[in-house]
Design a protein around this motif. Structure first.
Motif, PDB file in Angstrom:
ATOM      1  N   LEU A   1      37.975  37.588  25.805  1.00  0.00           N
ATOM      2  CA  LEU A   1      39.042  37.447  24.817  1.00  0.00           C
ATOM      3  C   LEU A   1      40.331  38.116  25.264  1.00  0.00           C
ATOM      4  O   LEU A   1      41.421  37.723  24.845  1.00  0.00           O
ATOM      5  CB  LEU A   1      38.606  38.076  23.486  1.00  0.00           C
ATOM      6  N   THR A   2      40.217  39.147  26.099  1.00  0.00           N
ATOM      7  CA  THR A   2      41.371  39.928  26.527  1.00  0.00           C
ATOM      8  C   THR A   2      42.310  39.094  27.392  1.00  0.00           C
ATOM      9  O   THR A   2      41.874  38.412  28.323  1.00  0.00           O
ATOM     10  CB  THR A   2      40.897  41.179  27.299  1.00  0.00           C
ATOM     11  N   GLY A   3      43.599  39.178  27.094  1.00  0.00           N
ATOM     12  CA  GLY A   3      44.604  38.461  27.878  1.00  0.00           C
ATOM     13  C   GLY A   3      45.773  39.350  28.211  1.00  0.00           C
ATOM     14  O   GLY A   3      46.920  38.938  28.105  1.00  0.00           O
TER      15      GLY A   3
ATOM     16  N   HIS B   1      40.871  43.543  23.925  1.00  0.00           N
ATOM     17  CA  HIS B   1      39.719  43.660  23.030  1.00  0.00           C
ATOM     18  C   HIS B   1      38.556  44.417  23.653  1.00  0.00           C
ATOM     19  O   HIS B   1      37.527  44.585  23.007  1.00  0.00           O
ATOM     20  CB  HIS B   1      39.264  42.269  22.594  1.00  0.00           C
ATOM     21  N   GLY B   2      38.704  44.879  24.888  1.00  0.00           N
ATOM     22  CA  GLY B   2      37.638  45.637  25.521  1.00  0.00           C
ATOM     23  C   GLY B   2      37.301  45.093  26.889  1.00  0.00           C
ATOM     24  O   GLY B   2      37.820  44.058  27.316  1.00  0.00           O
ATOM     25  N   ARG B   3      36.388  45.795  27.576  1.00  0.00           N
ATOM     26  CA  ARG B   3      36.079  45.448  28.955  1.00  0.00           C
ATOM     27  C   ARG B   3      34.641  44.975  29.167  1.00  0.00           C
ATOM     28  O   ARG B   3      34.271  44.671  30.287  1.00  0.00           O
ATOM     29  CB  ARG B   3      36.376  46.651  29.869  1.00  0.00           C
ATOM     30  N   THR B   4      33.825  44.948  28.115  1.00  0.00           N
ATOM     31  CA  THR B   4      32.517  44.313  28.262  1.00  0.00           C
ATOM     32  C   THR B   4      32.735  42.810  28.323  1.00  0.00           C
ATOM     33  O   THR B   4      33.801  42.307  27.961  1.00  0.00           O
ATOM     34  CB  THR B   4      31.599  44.698  27.093  1.00  0.00           C
TER      35      THR B   4
ATOM     36  N   SER C   1      37.328  53.123  39.183  1.00  0.00           N
ATOM     37  CA  SER C   1      37.961  52.249  38.190  1.00  0.00           C
ATOM     38  C   SER C   1      38.738  53.021  37.134  1.00  0.00           C
ATOM     39  O   SER C   1      39.509  52.431  36.381  1.00  0.00           O
ATOM     40  CB  SER C   1      36.896  51.389  37.497  1.00  0.00           C
ATOM     41  N   TYR C   2      38.541  54.326  37.055  1.00  0.00           N
ATOM     42  CA  TYR C   2      39.249  55.114  36.056  1.00  0.00           C
ATOM     43  C   TYR C   2      40.747  55.118  36.348  1.00  0.00           C
ATOM     44  O   TYR C   2      41.163  55.131  37.510  1.00  0.00           O
ATOM     45  CB  TYR C   2      38.741  56.560  36.033  1.00  0.00           C
ATOM     46  N   THR C   3      41.565  55.109  35.297  1.00  0.00           N
ATOM     47  CA  THR C   3      43.020  55.060  35.473  1.00  0.00           C
ATOM     48  C   THR C   3      43.645  56.296  34.847  1.00  0.00           C
ATOM     49  O   THR C   3      44.034  56.293  33.676  1.00  0.00           O
ATOM     50  CB  THR C   3      43.611  53.796  34.827  1.00  0.00           C
TER      51      THR C   3
ATOM     52  N   ILE D   1      44.384  42.639  36.325  1.00  0.00           N
ATOM     53  CA  ILE D   1      43.468  43.597  36.940  1.00  0.00           C
ATOM     54  C   ILE D   1      42.223  43.805  36.088  1.00  0.00           C
ATOM     55  O   ILE D   1      41.138  44.115  36.597  1.00  0.00           O
ATOM     56  CB  ILE D   1      44.183  44.952  37.185  1.00  0.00           C
ATOM     57  N   GLN D   2      42.340  43.621  34.781  1.00  0.00           N
ATOM     58  CA  GLN D   2      41.198  43.832  33.895  1.00  0.00           C
ATOM     59  C   GLN D   2      40.152  42.734  34.020  1.00  0.00           C
ATOM     60  O   GLN D   2      38.975  42.946  33.705  1.00  0.00           O
ATOM     61  CB  GLN D   2      41.686  43.928  32.440  1.00  0.00           C
ATOM     62  N   ARG D   3      40.561  41.553  34.497  1.00  0.00           N
ATOM     63  CA  ARG D   3      39.643  40.411  34.588  1.00  0.00           C
ATOM     64  C   ARG D   3      39.279  40.035  36.016  1.00  0.00           C
ATOM     65  O   ARG D   3      38.239  39.413  36.246  1.00  0.00           O
ATOM     66  CB  ARG D   3      40.286  39.195  33.899  1.00  0.00           C
ATOM     67  N   ALA D   4      40.148  40.414  36.967  1.00  0.00           N
ATOM     68  CA  ALA D   4      39.985  39.957  38.349  1.00  0.00           C
ATOM     69  C   ALA D   4      38.646  40.413  38.936  1.00  0.00           C
ATOM     70  O   ALA D   4      38.292  41.598  38.874  1.00  0.00           O
ATOM     71  CB  ALA D   4      41.134  40.465  39.206  1.00  0.00           C
ATOM     72  N   GLY D   5      37.913  39.458  39.506  1.00  0.00           N
ATOM     73  CA  GLY D   5      36.669  39.760  40.194  1.00  0.00           C
ATOM     74  C   GLY D   5      35.436  39.813  39.313  1.00  0.00           C
ATOM     75  O   GLY D   5      34.341  40.081  39.807  1.00  0.00           O
TER      76      GLY D   5
END
Length: 446
Positions: free
Chosen positions: A166-168, A157-160, A36-38, A172-176
C-alpha cells in the motif's frame, strides 16, 4: 540544593556531537545492528522526561519528534510509568487472543467508543502500526470477499509485505522486495500546495485525485472488485499534507456508492495529535475501519484496528496475535487516554495553533519557507527553492535538521523537503519559543 528535573530544563550542548561516550556506543551498535536502520543524526539517548531528552554525554535536547509521534504524553509521564509499574507487578503476559484479562477488555471498550455507536464496535489488538494495517487488509478482504485495494501516492503504511504494498512514499522502501501483494492500485493524494490547478476557491481544488479514482474504475479495475480504499486523513511520511475538507467526504461518498470499505490509517494522525482523538473527526467522516498505533500507549508497543461488528465478522482463529494487547501496553494506553481526555487534546489544539502561528511568522522572514500547514501538533514546514517555482530543496531541509540537532532541537524531515513538527502533546508555549529561536538561528546561518 537539588537540580531541577530534566523536564523543566532547556537545551544545552556541552560537547561536540557526537560526544565521546556517544561515539563509542554508536560504533558498538553499528557492529551488530541491521544496515537497514536509518539514523538521521548521532543521538544516543540516556534518559528523557516530558519534551526534554538527555544523551549519554550530558547534552540536553528539546524533542520535537516524540519518537516519531509515539510519546504522546511526553517521555516517561509519571502516570503512565505508574500504570506500567503497577501492571508489571500483577501480570506481564497472557495472550489476549486466547485468554481474558481485565485491562485488555477495558481498553477495547474505550477504543470502541472512538467511533460512533461504540457499543456496536469491535477491536483487534496488534503490536504496531504495520500490523494494524495488515489486519485491516485481511479484514477488508474477508468481509467484502473482494481482492483489490486502492491507496495513495505519498502514503506510508508500514514495511511488512501487505502494508508495504500500500505504501507509495519512497522507492527505497519497496526496491528489491517484489513481488509485493498483488491487486493494489495507487492514485494521487490531493496537495493544494503542489496542485497545478491552484485556486483561491478550495471547493474547486483536489478534483484530480478523485478523477483518477473514477478513471481507475472505468479503465483498470471494476469497483465491484475493490475491497477497500486506504487513506491517511493527513499524510505523514508524505509531507504532513492536509487535504481539502471536502476530499475525504467525497471519497467517503464514492466508497459507499460502490460498497467499498474506507480504511483510515490514523497510526500517526490519531490519538490526539491533531487535537481530536481521530483526525477524521476534523472532516466529519466516519471510516469503516480505523488503524491505530504510535501514540496509543505513550511509547509501549501497541496497535489496534476498530470496526463495527458487522464489518469485523471474521470467525475465531481467522486472525490472532501472541503479543497484541499485552497487559503492560494496555495499562499504558488506558493512562494515555485519561491524560488525553483530561487536558492534552486541548493542549494539542492550543499550543498547535501557537506553533503554527510562530512558524508562519518565521515564513515571513525566510523566503525558503514556502508553506506551513497542519492541524493541532501535526505541522509541516515546506522548504522550497523560491515561492514562485516551489521546487523542493531536500539537501537544504536535511541541513536544517542537522543544524537544529547541533543546537539542541530534535526535528525530522518528511515528504520531498518538509520538516515535521510532532512534539509530545505536553509541549508548552515556552518550549515552542525556544524551538523557534533555534530554528531561526539555523536558517540565518545556512
Amino acid at each position: 540544593m537539588h537540580a531541577p528535573p530534566l523536564a523543566q530544563l532547556e537545551p544545552s550542548i556541552i560537547t561536540s556531537l557526537p560526544g565521546p561516550r556517544a561515539a563509542e556506543l554508536i560504533a558498538r551498535d553499528e557492529r551488530a545492528t541491521s544496515s537497514s536502520y536509518t539514523r538521521v543524526y548521532p543521538l544516543v539517548v540516556d534518559r528523557a522526561r516530558g519534551a526534554m531528552m538527555q544523551d549519554v554525554d550530558g547534552n540536553r535536547f528539546l524533542d520535537f519528534t516524540a519518537g516519531i509521534a509515539v510519546c504522546s504524553t511526553g517521555h516517561c509521564h509519571p502516570r503512565v510509568v505508574e500504570a506500567i509499574t503497577e501492571q508489571a507487578s500483577r501480570l506481564l503476559h497472557m495472550s489476549g487472543t486466547d485468554f481474558y484479562y481485565e485491562v485488555q477488555g477495558t481498553l477495547a471498550n474505550r477504543l470502541a467508543a472512538l467511533l460512533p455507536n461504540g457499543e456496536n464496535n469491535r477491536v483487534f489488538f496488534t503490536n504496531s502500526g504495520a500490523e494494524a494495517v495488515e489486519a485491516a487488509i485481511k479484514l477488508a478482504r474477508y468481509h467484502t470477499k473482494r481482492t483489490q485495494m486502492i491507496a495513495f501516492f505519498g502514503g506510508f503504511h508500514g514495511r511488512t509485505l501487505g502494508a508495504l504494498s500500500l505504501t507509495g512514499s519512497k522507492v527505497i522502501q519497496r526496491a528489491g522486495f517484489g513481488p509485493l501483494v498483488p491487486g493494489v492500485h495507487h492514485i494521487e493524494y490531493p496537495s493544494c500546495y503542489r496542485c497545478v490547478r491552484r485556486t483561491a476557491d478550495a471547493s474547486l481544488c483536489c478534483g484530480k485525485s478523485l478523477e483518477q479514482l473514477e478513471q481507475l474504475f472505468a479503465r483498470t479495475v471494476a469497483p465491484t472488485e475493490v475491497a477497500a480504499v486506504v487513506v491517511e486523513p493527513i499524510q505523514g511520511e508524505g509531507g504532513y499534507v492536509v487535504p481539502p475538507a471536502h476530499f475525504l467526504r467525497d471519497l467517503r461518498d464514492i466508497t459507499r456508492q460502490h460498497g467499498i470499505l474506507l480504511i483510515a490509517d490514523e497510526v500517526q494522525s490519531g490519538m490526539g495529535r491533531t487535537g481530536k482523538m481521530l483526525a477524521m473527526e476534523h472532516f466529519g467522516v466516519t471510516p469503516d475501519i480505523v488503524c491505530l498505533a504510535k501514540g496509543i500507549a505513550s511509547g509501549l508497543p501497541l496497535g489496534a484496528i476498530v470496526a463495527s461488528q458487522q464489518v469485523m465478522n471474521w470467525p475465531p482463529g481467522s486472525h490472532a496475535s501472541t503479543f497484541g494487547g499485552n497487559p503492560l501496553s494496555c495499562a499504558a494506553a488506558l493512562a494515555t487516554l485519561d491524560l488525553l481526555e483530561e487536558s492534552l487534546l486541548q493542549n494539542a489544539t492550543d499550543v498547535g495553533e501557537y506553533l503554527r502561528a510562530k512558524l508562519s511568522e518565521l515564513a515571513s522572514e525566510f523566503a525558503i519557507i514556502g508553506d506551513v500547514r497542519g492541524i493541532g501538533l501535526m505541522i509541516g514546514m515546506q522548504l522550497v527553492e523560491n515561492r514562485e517555482s516551489r521546487l523542493p530543496i531536500p539537501k537544504v531541509r536535511d541541513a536544517v535538521v542537522q543544524g537544529a540537532f547541533q543546537r539542541g532541537l530534535l526535528l525530522l524531515g518528511c515528504g520531498d523537503s518538509t520538516i515535521r513538527f510532532s512534539p509530545p502533546l505536553v509541549i508548552t508555549r515556552r518550549q515552542v519559543d525556544i524551538a523557534i529561536e533555534i530554528l531561526r538561528d539555523v536558517l540565518l546561518h545556512l
